[in-house]
Write a protein that holds these residues in place. Structure first.
Motif, PDB file in Angstrom:
ATOM      1  N   ASN A 175       0.814  -1.214   0.000  1.00  0.00           N
ATOM      2  CA  ASN A 175       0.000   0.000   0.000  1.00  0.00           C
ATOM      3  C   ASN A 175       0.849   1.267   0.000  1.00  0.00           C
ATOM      4  O   ASN A 175       0.464   2.277  -0.567  1.00  0.00           O
ATOM      5  CB  ASN A 175      -0.952   0.012   1.201  1.00  0.00           C
ATOM      6  N   ALA A 176       2.028   1.226   0.622  1.00  0.00           N
ATOM      7  CA  ALA A 176       2.885   2.409   0.726  1.00  0.00           C
ATOM      8  C   ALA A 176       3.796   2.585  -0.482  1.00  0.00           C
ATOM      9  O   ALA A 176       4.483   3.580  -0.588  1.00  0.00           O
ATOM     10  CB  ALA A 176       3.731   2.321   1.998  1.00  0.00           C
ATOM     11  N   SER A 177       3.802   1.628  -1.396  1.00  0.00           N
ATOM     12  CA  SER A 177       4.725   1.688  -2.529  1.00  0.00           C
ATOM     13  C   SER A 177       3.950   1.794  -3.833  1.00  0.00           C
ATOM     14  O   SER A 177       2.725   1.748  -3.857  1.00  0.00           O
ATOM     15  CB  SER A 177       5.586   0.423  -2.558  1.00  0.00           C
ATOM     16  N   ASN A 178       4.711   1.907  -4.923  1.00  0.00           N
ATOM     17  CA  ASN A 178       4.063   1.911  -6.226  1.00  0.00           C
ATOM     18  C   ASN A 178       4.113   0.525  -6.863  1.00  0.00           C
ATOM     19  O   ASN A 178       3.891   0.382  -8.042  1.00  0.00           O
ATOM     20  CB  ASN A 178       4.701   2.953  -7.153  1.00  0.00           C
ATOM     21  N   LEU A 179       4.393  -0.496  -6.056  1.00  0.00           N
ATOM     22  CA  LEU A 179       4.367  -1.869  -6.554  1.00  0.00           C
ATOM     23  C   LEU A 179       2.921  -2.292  -6.782  1.00  0.00           C
ATOM     24  O   LEU A 179       2.034  -1.892  -6.045  1.00  0.00           O
ATOM     25  CB  LEU A 179       5.011  -2.830  -5.546  1.00  0.00           C
ATOM     26  N   ALA A 180       2.704  -3.114  -7.787  1.00  0.00           N
ATOM     27  CA  ALA A 180       1.368  -3.629  -8.070  1.00  0.00           C
ATOM     28  C   ALA A 180       1.171  -4.995  -7.426  1.00  0.00           C
ATOM     29  O   ALA A 180       0.053  -5.406  -7.172  1.00  0.00           O
ATOM     30  CB  ALA A 180       1.148  -3.735  -9.575  1.00  0.00           C
ATOM     31  N   GLN A 181       2.272  -5.704  -7.157  1.00  0.00           N
ATOM     32  CA  GLN A 181       2.165  -7.070  -6.645  1.00  0.00           C
ATOM     33  C   GLN A 181       3.412  -7.404  -5.837  1.00  0.00           C
ATOM     34  O   GLN A 181       4.511  -6.960  -6.156  1.00  0.00           O
ATOM     35  CB  GLN A 181       2.052  -8.047  -7.805  1.00  0.00           C
ATOM     36  N   ILE A 182       3.230  -8.192  -4.795  1.00  0.00           N
ATOM     37  CA  ILE A 182       4.343  -8.738  -4.016  1.00  0.00           C
ATOM     38  C   ILE A 182       4.091 -10.231  -3.874  1.00  0.00           C
ATOM     39  O   ILE A 182       2.995 -10.643  -3.509  1.00  0.00           O
ATOM     40  CB  ILE A 182       4.439  -8.117  -2.609  1.00  0.00           C
ATOM     41  N   SER A 183       5.104 -11.027  -4.182  1.00  0.00           N
ATOM     42  CA  SER A 183       5.024 -12.475  -3.995  1.00  0.00           C
ATOM     43  C   SER A 183       6.248 -12.905  -3.211  1.00  0.00           C
ATOM     44  O   SER A 183       7.370 -12.571  -3.586  1.00  0.00           O
ATOM     45  CB  SER A 183       4.999 -13.204  -5.333  1.00  0.00           C
ATOM     46  N   VAL A 184       6.025 -13.637  -2.131  1.00  0.00           N
ATOM     47  CA  VAL A 184       7.116 -14.066  -1.263  1.00  0.00           C
ATOM     48  C   VAL A 184       6.891 -15.523  -0.892  1.00  0.00           C
ATOM     49  O   VAL A 184       5.764 -15.958  -0.654  1.00  0.00           O
ATOM     50  CB  VAL A 184       7.167 -13.214   0.025  1.00  0.00           C
ATOM     51  N   LYS A 185       7.980 -16.276  -0.837  1.00  0.00           N
ATOM     52  CA  LYS A 185       7.903 -17.664  -0.380  1.00  0.00           C
ATOM     53  C   LYS A 185       8.863 -17.808   0.791  1.00  0.00           C
ATOM     54  O   LYS A 185      10.036 -17.492   0.677  1.00  0.00           O
ATOM     55  CB  LYS A 185       8.274 -18.625  -1.501  1.00  0.00           C
ATOM     56  N   ARG A 186       8.355 -18.256   1.928  1.00  0.00           N
ATOM     57  CA  ARG A 186       9.171 -18.537   3.101  1.00  0.00           C
ATOM     58  C   ARG A 186       9.269 -20.042   3.245  1.00  0.00           C
ATOM     59  O   ARG A 186       8.252 -20.730   3.242  1.00  0.00           O
ATOM     60  CB  ARG A 186       8.523 -17.990   4.371  1.00  0.00           C
ATOM     61  N   GLU A 187      10.483 -20.538   3.388  1.00  0.00           N
ATOM     62  CA  GLU A 187      10.669 -21.975   3.582  1.00  0.00           C
ATOM     63  C   GLU A 187      11.119 -22.222   5.012  1.00  0.00           C
ATOM     64  O   GLU A 187      12.098 -21.666   5.467  1.00  0.00           O
ATOM     65  CB  GLU A 187      11.686 -22.512   2.580  1.00  0.00           C
ATOM     66  N   TYR A 188      10.363 -23.063   5.705  1.00  0.00           N
ATOM     67  CA  TYR A 188      10.680 -23.410   7.079  1.00  0.00           C
ATOM     68  C   TYR A 188      11.356 -24.776   7.163  1.00  0.00           C
ATOM     69  O   TYR A 188      11.922 -25.131   8.164  1.00  0.00           O
ATOM     70  CB  TYR A 188       9.408 -23.429   7.931  1.00  0.00           C
ATOM     71  N   GLY A 189      11.259 -25.528   6.128  1.00  0.00           N
ATOM     72  CA  GLY A 189      11.821 -26.865   6.074  1.00  0.00           C
ATOM     73  C   GLY A 189      11.494 -27.471   4.730  1.00  0.00           C
ATOM     74  O   GLY A 189      10.872 -26.843   3.875  1.00  0.00           O
ATOM     75  N   GLU A 190      11.912 -28.707   4.534  1.00  0.00           N
ATOM     76  CA  GLU A 190      11.738 -29.342   3.237  1.00  0.00           C
ATOM     77  C   GLU A 190      10.274 -29.412   2.809  1.00  0.00           C
ATOM     78  O   GLU A 190       9.943 -29.245   1.648  1.00  0.00           O
ATOM     79  CB  GLU A 190      12.345 -30.744   3.265  1.00  0.00           C
ATOM     80  N   HIS A 191       9.369 -29.668   3.746  1.00  0.00           N
ATOM     81  CA  HIS A 191       7.956 -29.831   3.409  1.00  0.00           C
ATOM     82  C   HIS A 191       7.078 -28.812   4.121  1.00  0.00           C
ATOM     83  O   HIS A 191       5.890 -29.061   4.316  1.00  0.00           O
ATOM     84  CB  HIS A 191       7.486 -31.247   3.770  1.00  0.00           C
ATOM     85  N   ASP A 192       7.643 -27.684   4.495  1.00  0.00           N
ATOM     86  CA  ASP A 192       6.881 -26.683   5.234  1.00  0.00           C
ATOM     87  C   ASP A 192       7.255 -25.307   4.720  1.00  0.00           C
ATOM     88  O   ASP A 192       8.377 -24.847   4.916  1.00  0.00           O
ATOM     89  CB  ASP A 192       7.200 -26.806   6.727  1.00  0.00           C
ATOM     90  N   ARG A 193       6.326 -24.675   4.014  1.00  0.00           N
ATOM     91  CA  ARG A 193       6.613 -23.344   3.480  1.00  0.00           C
ATOM     92  C   ARG A 193       5.334 -22.525   3.436  1.00  0.00           C
ATOM     93  O   ARG A 193       4.235 -23.064   3.458  1.00  0.00           O
ATOM     94  CB  ARG A 193       7.260 -23.429   2.108  1.00  0.00           C
ATOM     95  N   LEU A 194       5.526 -21.223   3.382  1.00  0.00           N
ATOM     96  CA  LEU A 194       4.425 -20.284   3.283  1.00  0.00           C
ATOM     97  C   LEU A 194       4.622 -19.485   2.011  1.00  0.00           C
ATOM     98  O   LEU A 194       5.704 -18.939   1.789  1.00  0.00           O
ATOM     99  CB  LEU A 194       4.416 -19.335   4.489  1.00  0.00           C
ATOM    100  N   THR A 195       3.600 -19.421   1.173  1.00  0.00           N
ATOM    101  CA  THR A 195       3.647 -18.623  -0.041  1.00  0.00           C
ATOM    102  C   THR A 195       2.598 -17.537   0.082  1.00  0.00           C
ATOM    103  O   THR A 195       1.441 -17.825   0.368  1.00  0.00           O
ATOM    104  CB  THR A 195       3.360 -19.492  -1.283  1.00  0.00           C
TER     105      THR A 195
END
Length: 167
Positions: A26-46
């Motif tokens: 909201n504070a930037s002029n970006l239209a989209q943000i995509s992030v992937k966090r990996e916590y382990g081999e079979h555990d991630r947040l997208t």
């Protein structure tokens, strides 16, 4: 937003992380943000947040999920020709190693580190990405000529966003 996903509970801090991403969007002029966090081999947040179409996706995935290609806003000194190709796929694309704010010069009003058409050596500073109050000089990964500058001074970028093309 619930505290659970397909795969179970969110990790502690995920909700605050997602809220921070939404504030950055909201504070930037970006239209989209995509992030992937990996916590382990079979555990991630997208997390994918978008201003366009008001689409918001949050998923904890048990299997690898390919991240969408980040979009870049062409800088004012970029060539006038507009193409539909992904700048990150161009030969010689230099991408951001972190989330932060771009600075094309060492200080406000100073001459930029590089300009289009300039020849650079491997290791020459192309620009700065400020992250968490730290100025990170981004070196040229190869010797060549600066063909395109894909970002504007003072704009936020995400990890993996294309910054310049050096061929």
């Amino acid at each position: 937003m619930s505290n659970e996903s397909d795969n179970g509970k969110f990790h502690e801090g995920d909700v605050a992380f997602i809220q921070s991403l939404a504030e950055l969007l909201n504070a930037s002029n970006l239209a989209q943000i995509s992030v992937k966090r990996e916590y382990g081999e079979h555990d991630r947040l997208t997390v994918s947040l978008s201003k366009q179409g008001k689409v918001t996706t949050v998923a904890a995935a048990p299997a690898p999920v390919p991240a969408p290609a980040p979009a870049a806003t062409p800088a004012s000194n970029a060539p006038a020709a507009v193409t539909n190709e992904d700048p990150a796929s161009l030969p010689g694309a230099v991408t951001s190693p972190m989330v932060g704010t771009i600075y094309l010069a060492p200080e406000p009003g100073a001459t930029p580190f590089v300009t289009i058409g300039q020849t650079v050596a491997e290791g020459d500073t192309l620009l700065i990405v400020e992250a968490m109050k730290t100025m990170n000089h981004i070196p040229s990964p190869r010797a060549g000529t600066v063909k395109r500058v894909l970002v504007d001074d003072g704009t936020p970028v995400e990890f993996g966003a294309p910054l310049m093309v050096v061929e």
